[in-house]
Design an enzyme around this catalytic site. Structure first.
Site, PDB file in Angstrom:
ATOM      1  N   PHE A 362       0.789  -1.220   0.000  1.00  0.00           N
ATOM      2  CA  PHE A 362       0.000   0.000   0.000  1.00  0.00           C
ATOM      3  C   PHE A 362       0.824   1.274   0.000  1.00  0.00           C
ATOM      4  O   PHE A 362       0.276   2.360   0.052  1.00  0.00           O
ATOM      5  CB  PHE A 362      -0.938  -0.011   1.206  1.00  0.00           C
ATOM      6  CG  PHE A 362      -1.863  -1.180   1.169  1.00  0.00           C
ATOM      7  CD1 PHE A 362      -2.901  -1.200   0.252  1.00  0.00           C
ATOM      8  CD2 PHE A 362      -1.689  -2.268   2.013  1.00  0.00           C
ATOM      9  CE1 PHE A 362      -3.761  -2.284   0.193  1.00  0.00           C
ATOM     10  CE2 PHE A 362      -2.541  -3.343   1.959  1.00  0.00           C
ATOM     11  CZ  PHE A 362      -3.585  -3.367   1.047  1.00  0.00           C
ATOM     12  N   GLY A 363       2.116   1.151  -0.004  1.00  0.00           N
ATOM     13  CA  GLY A 363       2.920   2.372  -0.024  1.00  0.00           C
ATOM     14  C   GLY A 363       4.337   2.127   0.426  1.00  0.00           C
ATOM     15  O   GLY A 363       4.771   0.993   0.613  1.00  0.00           O
ATOM     16  N   ASP A 477      -4.710  -9.131   5.187  1.00  0.00           N
ATOM     17  CA  ASP A 477      -3.523  -9.242   4.332  1.00  0.00           C
ATOM     18  C   ASP A 477      -2.391  -9.973   5.045  1.00  0.00           C
ATOM     19  O   ASP A 477      -1.270  -9.477   5.134  1.00  0.00           O
ATOM     20  CB  ASP A 477      -3.085  -7.849   3.877  1.00  0.00           C
ATOM     21  CG  ASP A 477      -2.294  -7.891   2.573  1.00  0.00           C
ATOM     22  OD1 ASP A 477      -2.304  -8.953   1.900  1.00  0.00           O
ATOM     23  OD2 ASP A 477      -1.659  -6.875   2.232  1.00  0.00           O
TER      24      ASP A 477
END
Ligand code: NAG
Ligand code: NAG
Ligand code: NAG
Ligand code: NAG
Ligand code: NAG
Length: 648
Positions: A362-363, A477
């Site tokens: 996500f980043g 996740d």
């Protein structure tokens, strides 16, 4: 400066004009000179200066100073018969006080037998004429006409604006208000000595009659017929054979400038008239009371100020942009979990590449050091997101997750929100993420004991999220790269809940499913709904990863997709499930334990949600508190899974 020919011509003309303006001659019987301005005039100066325009400035404004200017050579004041000669002089002066109604001391015309007296003379009330000890002493041999601007009781002054006749003393023989008698009306007109206006004075001594007259008038006015002062005084005892003639002035505690604009003098005859039109101009006003330092510093300081203000505004605007955040009312409730962007910016040295410790999912993740608590190490995850949708729920979850404390979870310290960006602040995990140890050659391979410890830790963390906390938290996740290792090599789950940010449509209107291929439960592909069971499925994939040292889905040499689960099931079918173990695991491991973990992994990976164990059961299997059911490879119809991925 470069001089052009026409400049030279002008200079020569100016110089010639000045030479003409000043003229003098000393004859046998008489002697006279006329200075319409003092440019190029031979004068003896003490403290005084001749300004470029020819103005004689006796005192320049410095306080407690005297200024003297006199004809350089002694003049013969006695005739051959030893009689004191008559003399006549006229001059134009002006006194500029810093304040129009206050001034320092005045100015005097003098005739002095000795230079000694002048040398030792004092400023202030002594007018640069006498030194204090010689006041009243006949041997001073000085005569003066004072234009006094200060009342001094010591010298029996009449007021602070008077004209006096002085002989060897500052106690005037005769004195009167400064002014003149109007020729027409005969009335006295006062003149203000410190008015900064030019005034003309005439002094005439008749050696035979031993009479002296002093007359004054504003500059430009014809000499008034009636003198201001008319006194009998015998100068024969004062003026010896020769004497110096000139001017003196003095300042006290107030800054004042004394100017002599023009001067003519004659012995044995009337002083030549001054050419008023040829006189140098006076300064227009008192120069601004600025020190040299200020003259330089002030412009610099103001320039610097303007620059500083400009930079300040620019910087503050930049800062505001640079450190701008998004903050909404509903976030108030989560206050303690909120970090300022500025703080995070500084902690990560401006999110520099040097501080980048991970990227993906996500980043990007940056390592940082907080100022408060001092030097606390954190990992800052920068998640870009465009939609505000779901943000509130997400932040609410973050805030509640922030309260989660479990030794197998990476503590979330807080967050910060900016336009299009969310920053999550976690405890820094010094050993990094697990996938590094599994797939990268960079970290040493873990032995089975370590791996099992991590497995157990992650299972405990997940169980806590699912069942032991006040509300069910679904990780969404679970995978090796989201398992971080602390300094004691405990596995800690990180990034929980993050997928939710991208998974708004958790109910009916599923748009897309977020998670990672190979870890996604089949039903999640259909419903998009994350459940504890989908976490269990992902945990199964994670178990295979850590045990086999392979990714859930890999490309083999022939570029075919190899699904790890299928491969392990195949080995199991062949009765060699133990062959699936990571070859980098050093010998000495418990084959039973490995085989248990592999089978548990397959159990968790069951294509049907209700075919999987819960995390509580998983813990019990791992701890040996529960015996793993006798699963046949057929029980796990993985082809279903494969089909699902194909269509995905
Ligand atoms: C003014 O005159 C005094 C001497 O009387 C001198 O010391 C001083 O430097 C002068 N100041 C300026 C600014 O010319
Ligand atoms: C000024 O006058 C003095 C005395 O008369 C003389 O000694 C001196 O040389 C003169 N200076 C100039 C520049 O003419
Ligand atoms: C000149 O006159 C003064 C005073 O009038 C006197 O003191 C002095 O001695 C006289 N000098 C000569 C040479 O006569
Ligand atoms: C004052 O002036 C006289 C000369 O008139 C001189 O003899 C004396 O030394 C001076 N005193 C001081 C203090 O300068
Ligand atoms: C006057 O001054 C002289 C020296 O300049 C000195 O010898 C004399 O004593 C002084 N007289 C008085 C009365 O102070």
């Amino acid at each position: 400066m470069l001089l052009q020919p026409h400049h030279l011509v002008i200079l020569l003309l100016v110089a010639a004009g000045r030479c003409l303006a000043a003229s003098g001659s000393v004859g046998d019987e008489g002697m006279q000179f006329t200075y319409n301005g003092f440019a190029g005039v031979n004068l003896t100066l003490d403290g005084a200066v001749v300004m470029p325009n020819g103005l004689l400035m006796l005192t320049n404004g410095t306080i407690q100073k005297k200024g003297q200017a006199f004809h350089p050579s002694e003049l013969p004041f006695r005739t051959a018969q030893n009689a004191t000669r008559s003399f006549s002089t006229t001059f134009v002066f002006a006194i500029f006080g810093q304040y129009s109604d206050l001034s320092s001391h005045g100015l005097a015309f003098f005739v002095s037998a000795s230079r000694e007296v002048l040398f030792t003379a004092l400023p202030s009330q002594f007018l640069g004429l006498l030194n204090g000890t010689d006041v009243g002493n006949q041997s001073a041999h000085i005569f003066a006409v004072e234009l006094d601007t200060i009342f001094n009781a010591e010298f029996r002054d009449i007021n602070s604006n008077h004209v006096g006749i002085d002989v060897n003393s500052l106690v005037s023989l005769d004195s009167t208000d400064a002014g003149y008698y109007d020729d027409g009306t005969g009335r006295f007109q006062n003149l203000n000595l410190i008015s900064r206006k030019a005034m003309q004075v005439w002094v005439d001594y008749d050696g035979t009659a031993t009479e002296i007259t002093v007359t004054m008038a504003p500059l430009g006015m014809a000499r008034p017929k009636k003198p201001l002062l008319h006194t009998t005084v015998d100068l024969s005892g004062v003026v010896q054979s020769t004497a110096y003639v000139g001017f003196s002035s003095a300042t006290g505690i107030l800054t004042t400038r004394h100017f002599v604009v023009g001067w003519s003098f004659a012995l044995d005859g009337p002083a030549p008239a001054l050419d008023i039109s040829a006189l140098p101009a006076l300064p227009r006003a008192w120069p601004k009371p600025r020190s040299k330092v200020l003259e330089i510093v002030l412009p610099l300081a103001s320039a610097a100020l303007v620059l500083a203000v400009g930079i300040g505004i620019y910087v503050s605007v930049q800062r505001r942009l640079k450190y701008s955040e998004l903050r909404e009312d509903w976030e108030e409730a989560f206050g303690p979990h909120r970090f300022s962007y500025k703080e995070l910016f500084h902690a990560t040295k401006g999110f520099s590449d040097k501080n980048l410790i991970g990227a993906g999912g996500f980043g990007s993740v940056y390592r940082g050091k907080l100022r408060k608590p001092a030097d606390m190490e954190v990992a800052v995850k920068r998640v870009s997101h465009e939609s505000r949708q779901g943000m509130k729920e997400f932040v609410a979850e973050i805030a509640s997750i922030g309260r989660l404390r479990h030794r197998n979870l990476v503590p979330l310290l807080g967050y910060c929100r900016r336009k299009g960006e969310l920053l999550l602040v976690y405890d820094y995990m010094p050993k990094g993420s697990l996938d590094k140890y599994l797939y990268d050659g960079s970290a040493a391979a873990l032995d089975w004991h370590q791996r099992f410890h991590i497995i157990r830790g992650v299972a405990a963390g997940l169980l806590y999220l699912h069942e032991d906390w006040e509300q069910v938290v679904i990780h969404r996740d679970v995978k090796a790269s989201n398992v971080l290792l602390d300094s004691e090599m405990n596995g800690r789950l990180g990034d929980f809940g993050l997928a939710r940010l991208y998974d708004h449509g958790s109910d009916a209107q599923t748009t897309h499913v977020v998670g990672t291929m190979g870890y996604l439960a089949p039903e999640q592909g259909h419903t998009g709904k994350a459940t504890p069971s989908t976490d269990v499925f992902a945990f199964g994939a994670f178990l295979l990863e850590i045990t086999c040292g392979r990714r859930p889905i890999e490309q083999n040499e022939r570029n075919n997709r190899v699904v790890l689960v299928d491969w392990v099931v195949e080995l199991w079918r062949k009765g060699v499930i133990i062959d699936a173990v990571d070859t980098r695991i050093p010998d000495g491991f418990s084959r039973d334990k490995i085989s248990l973990v592999l089978k548990l992994a397959l159990f968790c990976s069951h294509p049907l949600a209700n075919g999987r164990p819960t995390m509580r059961q998983v813990m019990q299997y791992l701890d040996g508190d529960l015996v793993l059911p006798d699963l046949s490879p057929a029980y796990l119809s993985f082809t279903m899974l494969e089909r699902m991925y194909d269509g995905y």
